[in-house]
Write a protein that holds these residues in place. Structure first.
Motif, short mmCIF file in Angstrom:
data_model
loop_
_atom_site.label_atom_id
_atom_site.label_comp_id
_atom_site.label_asym_id
_atom_site.label_seq_id
_atom_site.Cartn_x
_atom_site.Cartn_y
_atom_site.Cartn_z
N GLU A 5 30.30 7.83 -31.31
CA GLU A 5 30.32 7.92 -32.76
C GLU A 5 31.09 9.19 -33.16
O GLU A 5 30.94 10.24 -32.55
CB GLU A 5 28.89 7.98 -33.29
N GLU A 6 31.90 9.07 -34.17
CA GLU A 6 32.81 10.16 -34.56
C GLU A 6 32.07 11.44 -34.92
O GLU A 6 32.49 12.53 -34.55
CB GLU A 6 33.68 9.71 -35.74
N LYS A 7 30.93 11.33 -35.60
CA LYS A 7 30.26 12.54 -36.08
C LYS A 7 29.55 13.32 -34.97
O LYS A 7 29.26 14.50 -35.15
CB LYS A 7 29.30 12.22 -37.22
N ILE A 8 29.29 12.70 -33.81
CA ILE A 8 28.66 13.44 -32.72
C ILE A 8 29.62 13.74 -31.59
O ILE A 8 29.24 14.37 -30.61
CB ILE A 8 27.43 12.68 -32.17
N PHE A 9 30.86 13.31 -31.69
CA PHE A 9 31.83 13.46 -30.60
C PHE A 9 32.04 14.92 -30.22
O PHE A 9 32.10 15.26 -29.04
CB PHE A 9 33.16 12.81 -30.98
#
Length: 158
Positions: A98-102
């Motif tokens: 997921e982009e926000k946790i990358f």
């Protein structure tokens, strides 16, 4: 009626129609996203894994299964996705993050991750400790301003 008034009424009518169409398309997309989120929530499971590598790659180069690549829309095949290569048990797998946790996924460390198929939705430290995100790098402009302020003797802006 003048030509200016007629043209402005036509433009106003076209804008109103476009606004209504965008409104209904947005509601349809929102419903679709809520359904997908419900599916992700139903399929999620917690797994312990060793993160080997992470990068943003095109889906064709990512090492994901061919079936996944074939199912993606053609417009999105050239876009870059956050890909995490991890060892889960004896298997080495490529997973989509997921982009926000990358940015908070640590490399070469063992973590507990919440997976939904090949999609990583959350990452925690191995023993329940929160994963600390590395500090963001400062841009060129911000560094230049700080250097100029240090030379001038002023306090740097944070």
């Amino acid at each position: 009626m003048s030509t200016f008034a007629i043209v402005s009424l036509i433009i106003l009518a076209v804008l109103a129609i476009a606004l209504v169409v965008l409104f209904f398309l947005g509601r349809k997309a929102q419903k679709r996203q809520e359904e997908q989120q419900a599916q992700i929530e139903a399929m999620k499971q917690t797994v312990s894994m060793l993160v080997i590598d992470k990068k943003r790659m095109k889906i064709k180069e990512s090492g994901l299964p061919q079936m996944v690549i074939n199912q993606t829309p053609k417009l999105l095949r050239n876009s870059k996705l956050p890909i995490v290569k991890a060892k889960i048990g004896p298997q080495i797998m490529s997973l989509v993050c997921e982009e926000k946790i990358f940015d908070s996924v640590p490399v070469k460390k063992e973590v507990k991750a919440v997976l939904s198929g090949i999609y990583i939705t959350d990452v925690k430290g191995l023993h329940g400790k929160p994963v600390i995100a590395p500090p963001k790098k400062k841009g060129f402009f911000k560094r230049a301003i700080e250097k100029a302020q240090e030379k001038a003797g002023a306090k740097p802006i944070k």
